[in-house]
Enzyme design. Sequence first.
Site, PDB file in Angstrom:
ATOM      1  N   CYS A   2       1.305  67.876  30.585  1.00 35.15           N
ATOM      2  CA  CYS A   2       1.973  67.470  29.264  1.00 35.15           C
ATOM      3  C   CYS A   2       2.251  68.170  28.253  1.00 35.15           C
ATOM      4  CB  CYS A   2       1.480  66.460  28.594  1.00 35.15           C
ATOM      5  SG  CYS A   2       0.911  64.624  29.591  1.00 35.15           S
ATOM      6  N   ARG A  27       6.508  72.823  32.938  1.00 38.68           N
ATOM      7  CA  ARG A  27       5.579  72.152  32.858  1.00 38.68           C
ATOM      8  C   ARG A  27       5.725  71.039  33.773  1.00 38.68           C
ATOM      9  NH1 ARG A  27       1.471  74.483  29.775  1.00 38.68           N
ATOM     10  NH2 ARG A  27       0.396  72.857  30.061  1.00 38.68           N
ATOM     11  N   TRP A  75       3.587  63.553  31.133  1.00 34.71           N
ATOM     12  CA  TRP A  75       3.677  63.431  32.384  1.00 34.71           C
ATOM     13  C   TRP A  75       3.538  61.788  33.063  1.00 34.71           C
ATOM     14  CZ3 TRP A  75       0.262  63.967  36.553  1.00 34.71           C
ATOM     15  CH2 TRP A  75       0.339  64.438  37.879  1.00 34.71           C
ATOM     16  N   ASN A 100      -2.519  65.320  25.305  1.00 31.26           N
ATOM     17  CA  ASN A 100      -2.601  65.506  26.845  1.00 31.26           C
ATOM     18  C   ASN A 100      -4.387  65.550  27.280  1.00 31.26           C
ATOM     19  OD1 ASN A 100      -0.426  66.620  26.798  1.00 31.26           O
ATOM     20  ND2 ASN A 100      -0.586  69.471  26.568  1.00 31.26           N
ATOM     21  N   GLY A 101      -3.831  65.181  28.786  1.00 34.23           N
ATOM     22  CA  GLY A 101      -5.213  64.219  28.901  1.00 34.23           C
ATOM     23  C   GLY A 101      -5.362  63.560  29.696  1.00 34.23           C
ATOM     24  N   GLU A 484       1.996  77.934  52.826  1.00 33.13           N
ATOM     25  CA  GLU A 484       2.776  78.083  52.211  1.00 33.13           C
ATOM     26  C   GLU A 484       4.728  78.033  51.966  1.00 33.13           C
ATOM     27  OE1 GLU A 484       2.618  78.783  48.619  1.00 33.13           O
ATOM     28  OE2 GLU A 484       3.911  79.734  47.657  1.00 33.13           O
ATOM     29  N   LYS A 488       6.648  74.891  49.621  1.00 31.93           N
ATOM     30  CA  LYS A 488       8.249  75.553  48.819  1.00 31.93           C
ATOM     31  C   LYS A 488       8.857  74.589  49.160  1.00 31.93           C
ATOM     32  CE  LYS A 488       6.587  77.051  45.892  1.00 31.93           C
ATOM     33  NZ  LYS A 488       4.649  77.553  45.770  1.00 31.93           N
ATOM     34  N   GLU A 491       8.204  70.892  48.590  1.00 35.02           N
ATOM     35  CA  GLU A 491       8.237  70.695  46.471  1.00 35.02           C
ATOM     36  C   GLU A 491       9.306  71.106  46.265  1.00 35.02           C
ATOM     37  OE1 GLU A 491       6.218  74.677  45.730  1.00 35.02           O
ATOM     38  OE2 GLU A 491       5.152  72.686  44.444  1.00 35.02           O
ATOM     39  N   HIS A 507      -2.016  70.526  70.263  1.00 37.85           N
ATOM     40  CA  HIS A 507      -3.044  68.920  70.748  1.00 37.85           C
ATOM     41  C   HIS A 507      -2.112  68.116  69.128  1.00 37.85           C
ATOM     42  CE1 HIS A 507      -5.708  72.143  72.135  1.00 37.85           C
ATOM     43  NE2 HIS A 507      -5.403  72.779  70.905  1.00 37.85           N
ATOM     44  N   LYS A 606       4.092  71.653  36.440  1.00 41.79           N
ATOM     45  CA  LYS A 606       3.512  73.767  36.842  1.00 41.79           C
ATOM     46  C   LYS A 606       2.507  73.517  35.708  1.00 41.79           C
ATOM     47  CE  LYS A 606       4.561  77.461  36.926  1.00 41.79           C
ATOM     48  NZ  LYS A 606       4.520  77.868  38.682  1.00 41.79           N
TER      49      LYS A 606
HETATM   50  C1  AGP Z   1       3.314  75.609  44.053  1.00 43.21           C
HETATM   51  O1  AGP Z   1       4.164  76.225  44.141  1.00 43.21           O
HETATM   52  C2  AGP Z   1       2.806  74.757  42.510  1.00 43.21           C
HETATM   53  N1  AGP Z   1       3.424  74.839  41.580  1.00 43.21           N
HETATM   54  C3  AGP Z   1       1.152  74.094  42.798  1.00 43.21           C
HETATM   55  O2  AGP Z   1       0.400  74.175  44.419  1.00 43.21           O
HETATM   56  C4  AGP Z   1       0.134  75.803  42.220  1.00 43.21           C
HETATM   57  O3  AGP Z   1      -0.119  76.900  42.585  1.00 43.21           O
HETATM   58  C5  AGP Z   1      -1.321  74.579  41.911  1.00 43.21           C
HETATM   59  O4  AGP Z   1      -1.188  73.659  41.140  1.00 43.21           O
HETATM   60  C6  AGP Z   1      -2.086  75.776  41.399  1.00 43.21           C
HETATM   61  O5  AGP Z   1      -1.913  75.974  39.888  1.00 43.21           O
HETATM   62  P1  AGP Z   1      -2.692  77.745  39.846  1.00 43.21           P
HETATM   63  O6  AGP Z   1      -1.953  78.539  40.384  1.00 43.21           O
HETATM   64  O7  AGP Z   1      -1.746  77.212  38.009  1.00 43.21           O
HETATM   65  O8  AGP Z   1      -4.537  77.404  39.683  1.00 43.21           O
END
Ligand code: AGP
Length: 611
Positions: A2, A27, A75, A100-101, A484, A488, A491, A507, A606
């Site tokens: 948010c 975000r 969000w 927010n929250g 990683e 990527k 997502e 396994h 984000k």
């Molecule tokens: C990865 O592409 C994401 N954006 C997500 O996993 C992100 O790294 C995670 O939410 C942690 O965020 P931060 O580094 O701002 O703490």
Amino acid sequence: MCGIVGAVAERNITPILLEGLKRLEYRGYDSAGIAVIDSDGQLMRLRRSGKVAELEQAQQQEPLAGRIGIAHTRWATHGAPCERNAHPHFSSNEIAVVHNGIIENHQALREQLKGLGYLFTSDTDTEVIVHLLHYKLHEMGDLAAALKAAVQELHGAYGLAVVAASQPDRLLAARSGSPLVVGLGLGENFLASDQLALRQVTDRFLYLEEGDIAEIRRDSVRIWDIEGREVQRETLQLQEGAEAADKGEYRHFMLKEIHEQPKVVQRTLEGRLADDQVLVQAFGPQAAELFAKVRNVQIIACGTSFHAGMVARYWLEGLTGIPCQVEVASEFRYRKVAVQPDTLFVTISQSGETADTLAALRNAKGAGYLASLTICNVATSSLVRESDLCLLTNAGPEIGVASTKAFTTQLVGLLLLTLALGRSQQRLAAGLEAELVGELRRLPSRLGEVLGMEKAVEKVAELFAEKHHTLFLGRGVQYPVAMEGALKLKEISYIHAEAYPAGELKHGPLALVDSDMPVVTVAPNDELLEKLKSNLQEVRARGGQLIVFADEQAGMDKEDGVQVIPMSHVHEVLAPIYYTLPLQLLSYYVAVLRGTDVDQPRNLAKSVTVE
Ligand code: AGP
């Protein structure tokens, strides 16, 4: 997640609020809304589910104008993403709130307020705040007093912005667990959950601290701390240009940020290296004294930042022999932890506001850790302000939800940490620090060379366009790189991707392998190469399609069912940084082929500022 924007001025603030919301789009959100007090003193609002562009269109059809107002991108957490649940929420057309929250005791408050005659029109936790405020305002008469009383009854996390029709010259804000920043203008002032939202109107900011309540008028800002004392918060003048809002020549922010890596890695290194050494003081004035005492390292992070921590464990244990544990923050924060003596508590975060990571740091205080250190990209963030030591990654604003340059600069920061800790305790092999410092100096230009593979990777991406599942394999320090790569891809392309240490294949996951399952592997020429090759044979024998990013000296040849994309030979220690780039490009081009919203993938935010 948010976003909040607020403004009080002598001019119409609607365009400022809408522009602020656009700047927060990165975000991640699912609905948007705006409320202003108009020239007749009426609270008016517009809300839309979907994008800010839809809200903007609605605003053109039914223009709202006012000199004070608040706006929000939501969000969804409580209640579906729809117009009825979008913020701002109203109570009797007298008060408007954006939030927010998460309010954890919303159910109990809702029952209480219903008992007092309040009617609820949404399924959100936020609506209890606006009715509670309405009740307190009628009891107390003053909006600031009402807000101070109302927040006492809220459990959970909030960043709040409030306006009331009866008090049209002031905007109120409250922060607990969700960041808020006040932007200072000339004869006008602003509020936002992220300074980026306000860069078009000001470069002077003050950051609210936990428990702060602020009253923002056109010509003044008053702040009360958690104890109710009136306090001053330091004003910061930002120097950096508004580079983030501009994609430049690139189609997406993600691609721009991938290409920025040589430049930003250079920035991470600036001022941190002497001739053949890492400068320990780069981590803070107390770092030299503290690093000499460290016997153990505990790393905490989420998502991509967690993967950076996993790489760091190989470096710390492999190069210095200092034991290191790495854990995701959401698990760590709720676990009873046996703290080893002289443990350095390290958090890694791009945003510095990730709720779980921040909570883990707060829990760690008083738990017996030697000190806390954060590797972070945002100088003004909560993690930076609340940690004993800090290394800023200086990657510049990252707008694409998928972390790219944040990750590689975190890796650089963690390698600097490894070398600084190792030297502080004379645990590094002779000559190793000088050798790696030399490699780090060459890193920016060599990353530029790696980006030269873009066309080849774009071609390979075609193999994935119609697939539903993929496997990513790596061994040793390349296992977190594979993790990683899988994160990527999933997502931004929505293809199911799993990462495995290659040795684990037989396994279980080998059962999934068939000709419809692309298997992506990173294969630098390291001590595990021969083991990896055997694992890849296991895949080939089951008809699996292999895509291998391989060192040109690794002896991997293109054959039926095996695509080899050659990489120049790189130093083994820095290989995780180099091999990350083609995986970023791969996920980017697969997502483009599948036509997804690359910079703002569905359901994601984000900065994850709620649990
Ligand atoms: C990865 O592409 C994401 N954006 C997500 O996993 C992100 O790294 C995670 O939410 C942690 O965020 P931060 O580094 O701002 O703490």
